[in-house]
Design a protein around this motif. Structure first.
Motif, short mmCIF file in Angstrom:
data_model
loop_
_atom_site.label_atom_id
_atom_site.label_comp_id
_atom_site.label_asym_id
_atom_site.label_seq_id
_atom_site.Cartn_x
_atom_site.Cartn_y
_atom_site.Cartn_z
N PRO A 1 59.33 33.52 -30.34
CA PRO A 1 58.20 33.17 -29.46
C PRO A 1 58.55 33.24 -27.97
O PRO A 1 57.73 33.68 -27.16
CB PRO A 1 57.84 31.75 -29.89
N GLY A 2 59.76 32.83 -27.63
CA GLY A 2 60.18 32.91 -26.24
C GLY A 2 60.27 34.35 -25.76
O GLY A 2 59.88 34.67 -24.63
N ARG A 3 60.77 35.22 -26.62
CA ARG A 3 60.88 36.63 -26.26
C ARG A 3 59.50 37.27 -26.14
O ARG A 3 59.27 38.12 -25.28
CB ARG A 3 61.74 37.39 -27.28
N VAL A 4 58.58 36.87 -27.01
CA VAL A 4 57.21 37.39 -26.94
C VAL A 4 56.57 36.96 -25.63
O VAL A 4 55.94 37.77 -24.93
CB VAL A 4 56.37 36.91 -28.14
N ALA A 5 56.72 35.70 -25.27
CA ALA A 5 56.15 35.21 -24.02
C ALA A 5 56.72 35.96 -22.82
O ALA A 5 55.98 36.37 -21.91
CB ALA A 5 56.41 33.71 -23.88
N LYS A 6 58.03 36.17 -22.83
CA LYS A 6 58.67 36.88 -21.72
C LYS A 6 58.20 38.32 -21.64
O LYS A 6 57.95 38.85 -20.54
CB LYS A 6 60.19 36.83 -21.88
N ALA A 7 58.05 38.99 -22.80
CA ALA A 7 57.59 40.38 -22.81
C ALA A 7 56.17 40.48 -22.27
O ALA A 7 55.85 41.39 -21.49
CB ALA A 7 57.66 40.95 -24.22
N LEU B 1 45.76 33.49 -20.23
CA LEU B 1 44.94 32.42 -19.67
C LEU B 1 45.77 31.34 -18.99
O LEU B 1 45.29 30.67 -18.08
CB LEU B 1 44.11 31.78 -20.79
N ASP B 2 47.00 31.14 -19.46
CA ASP B 2 47.87 30.08 -18.92
C ASP B 2 49.28 30.63 -18.75
O ASP B 2 50.14 30.46 -19.60
CB ASP B 2 47.87 28.87 -19.86
N THR B 3 49.51 31.32 -17.63
CA THR B 3 50.82 31.94 -17.41
C THR B 3 51.91 30.91 -17.17
O THR B 3 53.07 31.16 -17.48
CB THR B 3 50.76 32.91 -16.21
N ASP B 4 51.55 29.73 -16.64
CA ASP B 4 52.56 28.69 -16.41
C ASP B 4 53.18 28.24 -17.72
O ASP B 4 54.41 28.10 -17.83
CB ASP B 4 51.94 27.50 -15.68
N ARG B 5 52.36 27.99 -18.73
CA ARG B 5 52.90 27.57 -20.03
C ARG B 5 53.68 28.69 -20.70
O ARG B 5 54.70 28.45 -21.34
CB ARG B 5 51.76 27.08 -20.94
N LEU B 6 53.23 29.92 -20.53
CA LEU B 6 53.97 31.05 -21.09
C LEU B 6 55.33 31.19 -20.42
O LEU B 6 56.33 31.46 -21.09
CB LEU B 6 53.17 32.34 -20.92
N ARG B 7 55.39 30.96 -19.11
CA ARG B 7 56.69 31.03 -18.41
C ARG B 7 57.62 29.94 -18.90
O ARG B 7 58.83 30.18 -19.07
CB ARG B 7 56.48 30.91 -16.90
N ARG B 8 57.08 28.73 -19.11
CA ARG B 8 57.94 27.66 -19.62
C ARG B 8 58.43 27.99 -21.03
O ARG B 8 59.58 27.70 -21.37
CB ARG B 8 57.18 26.34 -19.62
N ARG B 9 57.56 28.61 -21.84
CA ARG B 9 57.96 28.96 -23.20
C ARG B 9 58.98 30.10 -23.21
O ARG B 9 59.80 30.20 -24.12
CB ARG B 9 56.73 29.38 -24.02
N ALA B 10 58.95 30.94 -22.16
CA ALA B 10 59.87 32.08 -22.10
C ALA B 10 61.28 31.68 -21.72
O ALA B 10 62.21 32.46 -21.88
CB ALA B 10 59.33 33.11 -21.11
N ARG B 11 61.46 30.47 -21.23
CA ARG B 11 62.79 30.05 -20.77
C ARG B 11 63.67 29.66 -21.95
O ARG B 11 63.20 29.20 -22.96
CB ARG B 11 62.68 28.87 -19.81
#
Length: 225
Positions: A148-154, A215-225
């Protein structure tokens, strides 16, 4: 007409307008449709390409027929230049992801041009270094980051390069199939689809056909870390 896009490529970044125009005029234009191949892994590396419009994916194959998607490139980006500095066969296959316009330049002509404009070589090496940095980050993600983190980062990376701001969020037409997106993050299609469905359920994005709206890039960025 396409000069503002092409000028983003490292090949042109250090040139004045007149010199850039002369170089563009000496390059060969190509128009390719989705599914066509620019070059194949193992082919002689005899030219570089600059993307005018559309998208190209670079992939490597394995002995058992599987493929790893190395990168997705879009307008203003350059590929195939490694062969100039390290002559040998192509290390990847270049596939057309969406209808694409390219301009190409053979290595012999490029070497003559670099002899007259050595500052361009530094720009090209900087571009290669940037791509190597991204490759190293991707290798680290495979070891240290879950799917999931890699998907968010991609998704965030695709949005930075292909996204368009709308009232709802950042619309990203990535033109990738589910299988291609899975290859990009180095996971199975089922696992990637599960991550995307979870993100959609949380309200972080909405899914479309070969597209997504973040819709929520901030949460996606946190998930990508």
């Amino acid at each position: 007409m396409y000069r503002p896009v092409v000028m983003k490529a490292p090949l042109f970044a250090a040139l004045d307008e007149e010199t850039a125009d002369r170089l563009m005029d000496s390059m060969t234009p190509l128009r390719l449709s989705r599914g066509e191949v620019v070059f194949r892994e193992g082919d002689p590396g005899d030219s570089l390409y600059v993307i005018v419009s559309g998208k190209i994916k670079l992939a490597r194959g394995s002995g058992d027929g599987r493929e790893s998607l190395l990168s997705v490139l879009g307008p203003g980006e350059m590929f195939g230049e490694l062969s100039l500095f390290d002559p040998g066969p192509r290390l990847s296959t270049g596939y057309v992801v969406s209808d694409t316009e390219l301009i190409s330049l053979g290595n012999d002509a490029l070497r003559r041009f670099l002899g007259e404009h050595p500052e361009v070589a530094m720009q090209m090496l900087a571009g290669l270094a940037h791509r190597l940095r991204r490759t190293n980050e991707g290798m680290s993600d495979l070891v240290f980051t879950d799917v999931p983190g890699r998907v968010a980062k991609a998704l965030l990376d695709l949005s930075d390069r292909f996204g368009r701001r709308t009232e709802d969020g950042v619309a990203v037409t990535h033109d990738l199939t589910q299988e291609e997106l899975a290859q990009l993050v180095g996971a199975s299609r089922e696992t990637v689809n599960k991550a995307l469905a979870d993100f959609a359920h949380r309200g972080w994005l909405t899914l479309g056909a070969k597209s997504v709206v973040l819709l929520d890039t901030d949460r996606l960025r946190r998930r990508a870390r």
